[in-house]
Write an enzyme that holds these catalytic residues in place. Sequence first.
Site, mmCIF file in Angstrom:
data_model
loop_
_atom_site.group_PDB
_atom_site.id
_atom_site.type_symbol
_atom_site.label_atom_id
_atom_site.label_comp_id
_atom_site.label_asym_id
_atom_site.label_seq_id
_atom_site.Cartn_x
_atom_site.Cartn_y
_atom_site.Cartn_z
ATOM 1 C CB SER A 58 41.393 29.644 37.865
ATOM 2 O OG SER A 58 40.949 30.764 38.616
ATOM 3 C CB THR A 66 44.778 26.814 30.492
ATOM 4 O OG1 THR A 66 45.073 28.390 31.256
ATOM 5 C CG2 THR A 66 45.118 25.852 31.882
#
Length: 601
Positions: free
Chosen positions: A470, A398
């Site tokens: 998340s 990410t």
Amino acid sequence: MRFTPRFVVPPVITALVLAAPLTAFAQRMAVEAEHGMVVSAHELAAQVGADVLQRGGNAVDAAVATGFALGVVYPWAGPLGGGGFMMIHLADGRDIAIDYRERAPAAASRDMYLGPDGNVLKGPGSSTFGWRASGVPGDVAGWALALEKYGSHKLTWAELIEPARRLAADGHRLTQFTAARFRGQAEKLGAFPDSKKIFLNGGALWRAGDLWRQPELAATLARLQQNGPREFYEGETARLIADAMARNGGTISLADLKNYTAVERVPLRTTYRGYEIVTMPPPSSSGIALLQMFAMIEPFDVAALGPNSAAKYHLFIEAMRRAYRDRAEYLGDPDFVKVPVAGLLDRGYIAGLMKNFDPNKATPSAGLAPGNPAGWEPPKVAMLQARRAELAAESTETTHFSIVDADGNAVANTFTLNGGFGSGVTIPGTGVLMNNEMDDFTSKPGTPNQFRLIQGEANAIAPGKHPLSSMAPTFVFKDKKIFLVTGAPGGSTIINAVFQVITNVIDFDLPVSLAVEAPRIHHQWMPDVVNYDPYGLSTDTMEALRAKGHQLEQRNFFGAQRVPVIERYPNDTMTIMVDPATHLRLGAADSRKPDSKAVGY
């Protein structure tokens, strides 16, 4: 809160560092700027964003340009085939959350990744690898929505894409880190012809210093410039994606692309020791977990515990454990399940979660029941018994960037392909690498995903649904003015990384650069293991934690699998502090990612 002069580290901090365990990071000073700042995992993308600010664009304009540039120079995490979340703070005081998370295709089903034996599939056809692993991408739609509603309108969509198009067409010199990432995923990328051609130089492999061009991606960006953002969802690019999916047994259709929309949501907020924290709501799990953890530790004198003490780490581990336990039970896409946000964030409820906290003893995760927040309506099928499984190593794939402009507008943006290089699939004729975001759903409730996260029925697969995330783009305010802009990659570890950076600044008064570079820990309820950065804990601290009942695991090991050196530090937090006294923008690019950079003007 005390603020020290520029570039001066006070003696107390020097003593703290000398007394701390050895870290693997060379300390960087924060980069100062009077007007604007962009902090990104790649220097070229940060420079693109800073150039937009200098040309009169605002933070949202710079975010769009930075995002597209990362799609070119940071391909394992930032291509156009992914999705994410953008937090926007406007100088007039408004805070906005843009949800451009991937959605499950219409052909998706609850048990699509279970084999005949009822177990979760591995390899081709699974939620992590190949043509069936992708959700409908949201990057282009999310950035277009942000620009239309909150951009300065001084720079056009086409102008903001142009730097990325040039980087793809003319090429850029590969860094050592990028070349290593390509080699490290050669097996996955080599399974798909277009990925092999683009990222592995047809099998010959790229080397540091090579000029790397992506002509097909440049052509895709040119189409977006000429025809606008819906080209990705309804034009030639959409047709190329849908046709390739149909030929290869994929699940994304032309209708799925046409029906995709980004969503504007209301941020979550709380106070912590006089600061206001504003962060993402569901379908990101980050906001609720972060706000719960801050509320859990606020009754304790964290500063008095010391930044590297076993007592502090024990408190943080127990707060993490409880927040992630609730995450597993209650979090999902609010468009599909009723998430009891108010109940989960009720201060009385959170205090109840800590009633069984013992400062001398770890709470076993196996026996830790979830809370019972007000407003909870259980899904029809109860969560299965949690169990451990043989799992892949933690992904780092990410990326986050932070931006503050001259007027005080700010953007915290996190986006992703999920696993490294996503599904491994590059759509022929587009240069677009696709995500494997379907693994962020619950393929089988009670069975961990690639991040070893156990999730419940609230996050089960359904057509059109956002998977739980998340990602945690976050703002911190002091006296109603922007103070910190932060976020991180790292799968399930993101929430805890952001949590620790903020407490490093607020509780321990660390300069922002040291707050970012400091070693971190991670606990996520299941597995009942504390992960820590290599060299991040002293021997005495580890012995004290083990004596309390904690099982410790250095980050470069997950189970029996050794993680390559370049993946041992998953959380490169990209953070900006605005000094309340001088109003300088202080950019801290985390050296856990060697190509990261803070660029200001």
